[in-house]
Design a protein around this motif. Structure first.
Motif, mmCIF file in Angstrom:
data_model
loop_
_atom_site.group_PDB
_atom_site.id
_atom_site.type_symbol
_atom_site.label_atom_id
_atom_site.label_comp_id
_atom_site.label_asym_id
_atom_site.label_seq_id
_atom_site.Cartn_x
_atom_site.Cartn_y
_atom_site.Cartn_z
ATOM 1 N N MET A 237 1.345 -9.497 -7.374
ATOM 2 C CA MET A 237 1.983 -8.316 -6.399
ATOM 3 C C MET A 237 3.277 -8.727 -6.539
ATOM 4 S SD MET A 237 -0.693 -7.405 -4.181
ATOM 5 C CE MET A 237 -2.471 -6.975 -4.433
ATOM 6 N N ASN A 238 4.351 -7.912 -6.999
ATOM 7 C CA ASN A 238 5.653 -8.120 -6.325
ATOM 8 C C ASN A 238 6.169 -8.367 -4.903
ATOM 9 O OD1 ASN A 238 6.409 -8.646 -9.253
ATOM 10 N ND2 ASN A 238 6.134 -6.638 -9.930
ATOM 11 N N HIS A 239 7.390 -8.773 -5.095
ATOM 12 C CA HIS A 239 7.736 -8.477 -3.578
ATOM 13 C C HIS A 239 8.305 -7.828 -3.483
ATOM 14 C CE1 HIS A 239 10.011 -10.155 -0.097
ATOM 15 N NE2 HIS A 239 11.067 -9.423 -0.735
ATOM 16 N N ASP A 240 8.473 -7.202 -1.943
ATOM 17 C CA ASP A 240 9.437 -6.034 -1.209
ATOM 18 C C ASP A 240 9.540 -6.330 -0.411
ATOM 19 O OD1 ASP A 240 10.618 -3.362 -0.431
ATOM 20 O OD2 ASP A 240 9.880 -2.787 -2.614
ATOM 21 N N CYS A 241 10.656 -6.096 0.330
ATOM 22 C CA CYS A 241 11.646 -6.406 1.809
ATOM 23 C C CYS A 241 10.661 -5.349 2.890
ATOM 24 C CB CYS A 241 12.832 -6.230 2.187
ATOM 25 S SG CYS A 241 13.200 -8.020 0.909
ATOM 26 N N ALA A 242 10.525 -4.414 2.224
ATOM 27 C CA ALA A 242 9.444 -3.092 2.796
ATOM 28 C C ALA A 242 8.184 -2.666 2.637
ATOM 29 C CB ALA A 242 10.245 -1.575 3.097
ATOM 30 N N PRO A 243 7.068 -4.089 2.034
ATOM 31 C CA PRO A 243 5.658 -3.778 1.596
ATOM 32 C C PRO A 243 5.191 -2.854 1.636
ATOM 33 C CG PRO A 243 5.998 -5.592 3.047
ATOM 34 C CD PRO A 243 7.249 -4.883 3.391
ATOM 35 N N ASN A 244 4.689 -2.153 1.254
ATOM 36 C CA ASN A 244 3.694 -0.940 1.422
ATOM 37 C C ASN A 244 2.297 -1.020 1.515
ATOM 38 O OD1 ASN A 244 2.438 -1.360 -1.164
ATOM 39 N ND2 ASN A 244 3.416 0.695 -2.042
ATOM 40 N N SER A 245 1.720 -3.250 1.451
ATOM 41 C CA SER A 245 0.762 -3.623 1.695
ATOM 42 C C SER A 245 1.267 -4.892 2.437
ATOM 43 C CB SER A 245 0.085 -3.721 0.336
ATOM 44 O OG SER A 245 -0.537 -2.744 -0.471
ATOM 45 N N GLN A 246 -0.440 -5.248 3.168
ATOM 46 C CA GLN A 246 0.103 -6.410 4.218
ATOM 47 C C GLN A 246 -1.073 -7.787 3.585
ATOM 48 O OE1 GLN A 246 1.082 -8.807 5.279
ATOM 49 N NE2 GLN A 246 2.203 -7.386 7.542
ATOM 50 N N TYR A 247 -1.686 -9.278 3.793
ATOM 51 C CA TYR A 247 -1.669 -9.544 3.647
ATOM 52 C C TYR A 247 -2.634 -10.078 4.225
ATOM 53 C CZ TYR A 247 0.830 -13.113 2.308
ATOM 54 O OH TYR A 247 2.408 -14.671 2.023
ATOM 55 N N CYS A 248 -4.051 -11.749 4.431
ATOM 56 C CA CYS A 248 -3.834 -12.268 5.058
ATOM 57 C C CYS A 248 -4.982 -13.452 4.013
ATOM 58 C CB CYS A 248 -4.802 -11.811 6.785
ATOM 59 S SG CYS A 248 -5.922 -11.595 6.617
ATOM 60 N N LEU A 249 -5.252 -13.948 4.885
ATOM 61 C CA LEU A 249 -6.369 -15.568 3.769
ATOM 62 C C LEU A 249 -6.430 -15.606 4.900
ATOM 63 C CD1 LEU A 249 -3.115 -17.259 2.547
ATOM 64 C CD2 LEU A 249 -4.516 -15.866 1.131
ATOM 65 N N ASP A 250 -8.291 -16.027 4.804
ATOM 66 C CA ASP A 250 -9.630 -16.367 4.880
ATOM 67 C C ASP A 250 -9.831 -17.498 4.893
ATOM 68 O OD1 ASP A 250 -12.026 -16.490 6.042
ATOM 69 O OD2 ASP A 250 -12.731 -14.550 5.931
ATOM 70 N N PRO A 251 -9.940 -18.748 5.406
ATOM 71 C CA PRO A 251 -9.861 -20.270 4.778
ATOM 72 C C PRO A 251 -11.253 -20.420 4.816
ATOM 73 C CG PRO A 251 -8.938 -20.405 6.940
ATOM 74 C CD PRO A 251 -8.896 -18.078 6.275
ATOM 75 N N ALA A 252 -12.261 -19.952 5.349
ATOM 76 C CA ALA A 252 -13.735 -19.833 5.356
ATOM 77 C C ALA A 252 -14.177 -19.365 4.354
ATOM 78 C CB ALA A 252 -14.550 -18.804 6.972
#
Length: 249
Positions: A71-86
């Motif tokens: 996924m490419n970068h944008d300073c106004a991205p249309n998506s958000q992400y998070c990481l689940d370490p478990a």
């Protein structure tokens, strides 16, 4: 003092690990983009260009998720992400409506920083110059960020002389939306929830608290304290300390 491995040794150990992956996973890793394009250090080059920091049992690790790394970068991205370490899982959620055939983007840095700082980081870390719409607008976009900061300072002022109003909260949310910072609106929505609640509008408070909780869950996961806090406001706004605190001012 821990011994720092040489570039050659790091490459050797990384290649040992990569070679033990299933063939499909190995090919997916080695086909990812690189920064330097040097085949003699490709394992490190792919890692540098595509890693996400993830904390597992108190230790910071560098993880590569081939699908989301594309996924490419944008300073106004249309998506958000998070990481689940478990679960060692990388979640990506749409932060706004995404049209058919529209590219899904995420942000490699904080979009709430001034554009010069964002561009400098991206250039140093990933060796590209961002040409997104917000960076192209440069100082105009920064002026909006300054407005956002000013409005937030007003809304967190709970002293008797505060000038915070519902209109202030509405303007804050609108500016975030105008900058297409949908995936970073938890502060805006949260302050709107508290402001509406402070004037006794429980329905609007519930609405914005739920929206704040949704953004926090997308950014940090549903188990964090901030999610629980906004979820609590959404469920019982009258039980929150902000309830009607500005009604008689």
């Amino acid at each position: 003092m821990d011994r720092v491995l040489s570039t050659r040794d790091r490459e050797v150990f990384l290649r040992i690990a990569i070679d033990q992956l299933p063939s499909a996973s190995r090919e997916a890793y080695l086909s990812l983009s690189t920064i330097y394009g040097n085949p003699t250090v490709i394992a490190q080059d792919v890692l540098k260009a595509n890693n996400f920091e993830i904390q597992v049992r108190g230790e910071i690790h560098l993880a590569v998720f081939p699908e989301t790394s594309r996924m490419n970068h944008d300073c106004a991205p249309n998506s958000q992400y998070c990481l689940d370490p478990a679960r060692l899982t990388h979640y990506v959620h749409a932060a706004c409506s995404i049209s058919a055939n529209e590219e899904i983007t995420i942000s490699y840095t904080s979009p709430l920083q001034p554009y010069a700082d964002r561009r400098s980081y991206l250039q140093n870390a990933f060796h590209f110059t961002c040409i997104c719409a917000r960076c192209k607008s440069g100082k105009r976009s920064d002026a909006v960020l300054t407005q956002i900061d000013s409005l937030q300072e007003t809304l967190v002022d709970w002293w008797p002389g505060s000038t915070a109003t519902i209109e202030t909260a509405d303007k804050l949310v609108r500016l975030y939306e105008e900058q297409a910072l949908h995936g970073f609106l938890d502060s805006g929505y949260g302050l709107a929830a508290l402001t509406y609640n402070s004037f006794g509008d429980t329905e609007a408070a519930k609405k914005y608290a739920r929206l704040a909780a949704e953004i926090v869950a997308m950014k940090d996961g549903p188990g964090v304290a901030a999610y629980e806090s906004w979820d609590s406001v959404a469920k019982d706004p009258e039980g929150h300390w902000s309830w009607r605190t500005r009604v008689f001012r």
